[in-house]
Structures are given as structure tokens and as C-alpha cells.
Enzyme design. Structure first.
Site, PDB file in Angstrom:
ATOM      1  N   SER A 128       0.924  -1.417  -0.194  1.00 48.42           N
ATOM      2  CA  SER A 128       0.409  -0.202   0.188  1.00 48.42           C
ATOM      3  C   SER A 128       1.124   1.461  -0.045  1.00 48.42           C
ATOM      4  O   SER A 128       0.528   2.264  -0.901  1.00 48.42           O
ATOM      5  CB  SER A 128      -1.423  -0.336   1.261  1.00 48.42           C
ATOM      6  OG  SER A 128      -1.657  -1.295   1.156  1.00 48.42           O
ATOM      7  N   HIS A 179       1.610   4.328   4.443  1.00 49.64           N
ATOM      8  CA  HIS A 179      -0.445   5.355   3.621  1.00 49.64           C
ATOM      9  C   HIS A 179       0.367   7.126   3.167  1.00 49.64           C
ATOM     10  O   HIS A 179       1.024   7.209   2.055  1.00 49.64           O
ATOM     11  CB  HIS A 179      -1.436   5.826   4.008  1.00 49.64           C
ATOM     12  CG  HIS A 179      -1.564   3.729   3.283  1.00 49.64           C
ATOM     13  ND1 HIS A 179      -3.261   4.182   3.476  1.00 49.64           N
ATOM     14  CD2 HIS A 179      -1.528   2.630   3.809  1.00 49.64           C
ATOM     15  CE1 HIS A 179      -3.046   2.177   3.213  1.00 49.64           C
ATOM     16  NE2 HIS A 179      -2.819   1.744   3.232  1.00 49.64           N
TER      17      HIS A 179
END
Length: 256
Positions: A128, A179
Site C-alpha cells: 500500500s 500510506h
């Protein structure tokens, strides 16, 4: 930029080998570690998962290896699907070398941020952070390289990024630091990898395919009407159909 024009899995792999290789790695590791649960796979997982304590002890490879590992099928499929959607345009625009440099830099930056922000015994895995790095490159284009991205694609990528950012803070079990720092890594590396980049050409793969098409491909086959075949559209897209079924199964496994 985000609509696929390839007619089959084979054509997609030939056009975007880096994205394809990353997806294959995701699924192969899931198969060995989660599905088959081979001793080698378990050892590989323990050796490669993101561990702040391990990094503290000098295991610096853990800044890289978590990018390729996933918790379950849904996790692997979701990140792979995101790569298939947003990776090809950048791979064509940047070239293979710059694309993999940007992807890995963002992923490592995300893992480094996780190490600096989270506690010592924090564990994490997943691509991610690297994928958010791709968003970072796109957002940099939207803001500073407008000639490289059309208005519709700008709106799409901005909207999806905002939704993804909101979900980062509201979904449990998400590596928020990974992230955010992955996105920042993409923004930081963007001016370097975008140097000399051209705007995305959706028909480049088609032109390349037509250039090498053999004349024999259009020869008449007198027995062709006697052969029972599946519909041409089905056979060309069987790979995409299988991939979609796997994504659906992954979603169902999360719901039940």
C-alpha cells in the site's frame, strides 16, 4: 489513462512487464505462504515482514521486503488490482527503470516513516505504501506537470486518492504512517522520475502489436468453420475473468 485497452492477459504482460511481475510476486507469495502454508513460506514471511524491532537490530532489508508480502488473499488482490489500474500508465510514461525506482523508493520511504513514527514492536506488511507513492507521482503531475495528464484523469486520480486517504484513517488495521509517508515518497521522487517523461499514449501497445503481426495470422483456414470454439471475446479475456473471480472470492472471504 486508467482504462485498459489490452485484449488479453498475455498482451498486458508484454506491454507492462514491471506491473505484471509485481502482481505475479504478490500472488505467488500468497500461494506459498497463506494457501499452501509451506514451511519455506512461513520462514520467508517471518524473515520479510516489517518489524520496527528488527530494523532497530540492523535488519535493514525489512524496509524493502514488506512491500511484497500480504496478510491474506483479499489484501494481495486489492493491492494487485490497484497496481493494474494505476501502474501501467506510469510504467509507459516513465519507462521500466524509472517506474521501479519510483515504486520501490516510495515503498521504502513509507516503511522508513513507519519505523520512525510507530512504536518499537509494530509489525506491518503490504504494498500500500508503494501504491500511495504512485498516487504521489500522479498528484505531482496534477499540480506541477499538467501537460502530462488530461483533465479527466486528473479528476479521477485526485478523487480516488482523497477517498483512499479518508479510508486510511477510518479503516482498522491500516498502516497509516506507511500510506502517508509512501505518498510523500512519491511526491519527492516525482520530479526525478518525470524528467523527460511523455504523456500517456493508450495506443502504444496496439501499435507495437500491429508492427510485429505476421502475415500468416490472416491466412485462410479451410477447416475453420468445422472447429467448435469458444467465443473469441471470451477466450481473449479469460485471464481477466479469472482475475475478477479471484477478486470477488477475496471480497467474500472478508465479508464472511
Amino acid at each position: 489513462m486508467f482504462i485498459r485497452h489490452e485484449r488479453s492477459i498475455k498482451e498486458f504482460i508484454q506491454s507492462y512487464p514491471i506491473v505484471s511481475t509485481l502482481v505475479i510476486i504478490h500472488l505467488a507469495l500468497w500461494l506459498v505462504i497463506n494457501f499452501l502454508q509451506l514451511p519455506f513460506g512461513i520462514w520467508l514471511y517471518q524473515l520479510g515482514e516489517g518489524s520496527n524491532y528488527g530494523i532497530e537490530q540492523g535488519e535493514y532489508w525489512r524496509l524493502i521486503t514488506p512491500i511484497f508480502l500480504h496478510a491474506d488473499l483479499m489484501h494481495a488482490l486489492f493491492n494487485s488490482f490497484s497496481l493494474v489500474l494505476f501502474g501501467p500508465a506510469l510504467e509507459q510514461m516513465l519507462g521500466r527503470t524509472k517506474f521501479i525506482i519510483g515504486y520501490l523508493f516510495a515503498g521504502i520511504f513509507g516503511n522508513l516513516g513507519t519505523y520512525l513514527v510507530e512504536d518499537l514492536f509494530y509489525f506491518h506488511i503490504g504494498a500500500s505504501g508503494a501504491i500511495f507513492g504512485l498516487f504521489g507521482i500522479y498528484i505531482f503531475m496534477v499540480l506541477f506537470r499538467k501537460h502530462l495528464i488530461d483533465q479527466i484523469s486528473s479528476q479521477i486520480v485526485t478523487t480516488i486518492f482523497v477517498i483512499g486517504l479518508i479510508m486510511t484513517f477510518f479503516n482498522p488495521g491500516i498502516n497509516v504512517s506507511g500510506h502517508i509517508f509512501g505518498f510523500l515518497g512519491g511526491v519527492i521522487i516525482a520530479p526525478i522520475v518525470l524528467a523527460g517523461a511523455n504523456s500517456y499514449n493508450p495506443w502504444a501497445a496496439v501499435a507495437r502489436r500491429n508492427r510485429y503481426r505476421n502475415v500468416d495470422d490472416i491466412q485462410f483456414d479451410p477447416n475453420r468453420w468445422n472447429k467448435k470454439r469458444l467465443p473469441r471475446s471470451f477466450t481473449k479475456n479469460i485471464g481477466w475473468i479469472i482475475f475478477g473471480v479471484l477478486v470477488l472470492l477475496g471480497l467474500l472471504s472478508r465479508l464472511f
